[in-house]
Write a protein that holds these residues in place. Structure first.
Motif, PDB file in Angstrom:
ATOM      1  N   GLU A 177     -36.136 -11.610  93.988  1.00 20.91           N
ATOM      2  CA  GLU A 177     -36.881 -12.663  93.458  1.00 20.91           C
ATOM      3  C   GLU A 177     -37.326 -12.546  91.680  1.00 20.91           C
ATOM      4  O   GLU A 177     -37.186 -13.591  91.242  1.00 20.91           O
ATOM      5  CB  GLU A 177     -38.159 -13.111  94.176  1.00 20.91           C
ATOM      6  N   TRP A 178     -37.546 -11.207  91.480  1.00 20.55           N
ATOM      7  CA  TRP A 178     -38.080 -11.060  90.193  1.00 20.55           C
ATOM      8  C   TRP A 178     -36.888 -11.533  89.233  1.00 20.55           C
ATOM      9  O   TRP A 178     -37.017 -11.691  88.013  1.00 20.55           O
ATOM     10  CB  TRP A 178     -38.303  -9.708  90.079  1.00 20.55           C
ATOM     11  N   LEU A 179     -35.668 -11.336  89.821  1.00 19.85           N
ATOM     12  CA  LEU A 179     -34.565 -11.536  88.701  1.00 19.85           C
ATOM     13  C   LEU A 179     -34.452 -12.817  88.069  1.00 19.85           C
ATOM     14  O   LEU A 179     -33.969 -13.077  87.075  1.00 19.85           O
ATOM     15  CB  LEU A 179     -33.168 -11.182  89.455  1.00 19.85           C
ATOM     16  N   THR A 180     -34.856 -14.004  88.778  1.00 19.17           N
ATOM     17  CA  THR A 180     -35.017 -15.086  88.217  1.00 19.17           C
ATOM     18  C   THR A 180     -36.432 -15.710  87.777  1.00 19.17           C
ATOM     19  O   THR A 180     -36.673 -16.927  87.803  1.00 19.17           O
ATOM     20  CB  THR A 180     -34.386 -16.202  89.217  1.00 19.17           C
ATOM     21  N   ASP A 218     -41.259 -14.663  83.990  1.00 22.92           N
ATOM     22  CA  ASP A 218     -41.634 -13.575  83.244  1.00 22.92           C
ATOM     23  C   ASP A 218     -40.420 -12.799  82.819  1.00 22.92           C
ATOM     24  O   ASP A 218     -39.729 -12.056  83.829  1.00 22.92           O
ATOM     25  CB  ASP A 218     -42.996 -12.897  83.986  1.00 22.92           C
ATOM     26  N   ASN A 219     -40.003 -12.512  81.531  1.00 25.41           N
ATOM     27  CA  ASN A 219     -39.084 -11.505  81.181  1.00 25.41           C
ATOM     28  C   ASN A 219     -39.096 -10.152  81.775  1.00 25.41           C
ATOM     29  O   ASN A 219     -38.392  -9.361  82.107  1.00 25.41           O
ATOM     30  CB  ASN A 219     -38.550 -11.929  79.803  1.00 25.41           C
ATOM     31  N   HIS A 220     -40.313  -9.738  81.842  1.00 32.64           N
ATOM     32  CA  HIS A 220     -40.851  -8.522  82.183  1.00 32.64           C
ATOM     33  C   HIS A 220     -40.274  -8.129  83.634  1.00 32.64           C
ATOM     34  O   HIS A 220     -39.773  -7.097  83.928  1.00 32.64           O
ATOM     35  CB  HIS A 220     -42.183  -8.172  81.849  1.00 32.64           C
ATOM     36  N   ARG A 221     -40.531  -9.027  84.496  1.00 26.84           N
ATOM     37  CA  ARG A 221     -40.390  -9.183  85.876  1.00 26.84           C
ATOM     38  C   ARG A 221     -38.705  -8.983  85.830  1.00 26.84           C
ATOM     39  O   ARG A 221     -38.020  -8.437  86.963  1.00 26.84           O
ATOM     40  CB  ARG A 221     -40.893 -10.206  86.798  1.00 26.84           C
ATOM     41  N   ARG A 222     -38.163  -9.854  85.365  1.00 23.35           N
ATOM     42  CA  ARG A 222     -36.438  -9.879  85.258  1.00 23.35           C
ATOM     43  C   ARG A 222     -36.002  -8.729  85.167  1.00 23.35           C
ATOM     44  O   ARG A 222     -35.149  -7.954  85.618  1.00 23.35           O
ATOM     45  CB  ARG A 222     -36.080 -11.073  84.318  1.00 23.35           C
TER      46      ARG A 222
END
Length: 183
Positions: A47-50, A53-57
């Motif tokens: 889920e973080w990949l999209t 927040d760019n830090h999560r991606r």
């Protein structure tokens, strides 16, 4: 997942940037070896990949790349394309951090290795239209070197050599070749 690792994941969301950075480093260090908790965080990381927040991606891509060795169900074969997309993120630093860690997926097995190498080769050969493509090419050559250092697979070394030979600009050809000195 033990309490310590769980705390690291919680600390990624802390307001204190130093605490976030420490948690990030500890998770990356822990995932360099096989872990038994990969699937406890796998879907969240996907889920973080999209995430907006760019830090999560970036974190999602880097952690998943490291967790590939802890993936006996071979989920990575289906999820790789989502991670690969982050290597093309509009935020260049996010894209670059993801690209710099993607080689670790290749450590998970032969199919994963072929998938990663094919993606890196294709990007090197067909990515000259991308902004900062010389940096991307450098990261690809470095990724292949990292994979070679880890596996001592001479085919990887040959693939990198072939890519370097395709570089037409002598300045960049020399720069890419320096990655392979003493190999």
């Amino acid at each position: 997942m033990d309490h310590k690792i769980q705390t690291y994941f919680e600390n990624l969301e802390a307001k204190d940037k130093e605490l976030q950075y420490e948690a990030f480093g500890n998770i990356k260090a822990a995932t360099k070896e096989k872990v038994d908790w990969a699937y406890e965080v796998w879907d969240q990381l996907i889920e973080w990949l999209t995430d907006p927040d760019n830090h999560r991606r970036s974190r999602g891509a880097q952690f998943l790349a490291n967790l590939a060795i802890s993936d006996p169900e071979k989920r990575m074969l289906g999820d790789f394309s989502a991670i690969w997309e982050v290597t093309k993120d509009p935020k260049f630093v996010t894209a670059r951090h993801s690209l710099q860690s993607i080689w670790r997926v290749a450590l998970a097995g032969q199919k994963q290795k072929e998938m990663v190498i094919n993606s890196l080769v294709d990007r090197f050969e067909n990515g000259t239209h991308e902004k900062n493509y010389t940096l991307i090419r450098f990261d690809i050559i470095q990724a292949l070197r990292n994979l070679y250092d880890e596996t001592k697979d001479e085919k990887v070394k040959q693939i990198a050599s072939n890519l370097i030979e395709k570089e037409v600009d002598p300045k960049y050809k020399k720069k890419y070749a320096t990655v392979w000195k003493k190999a």
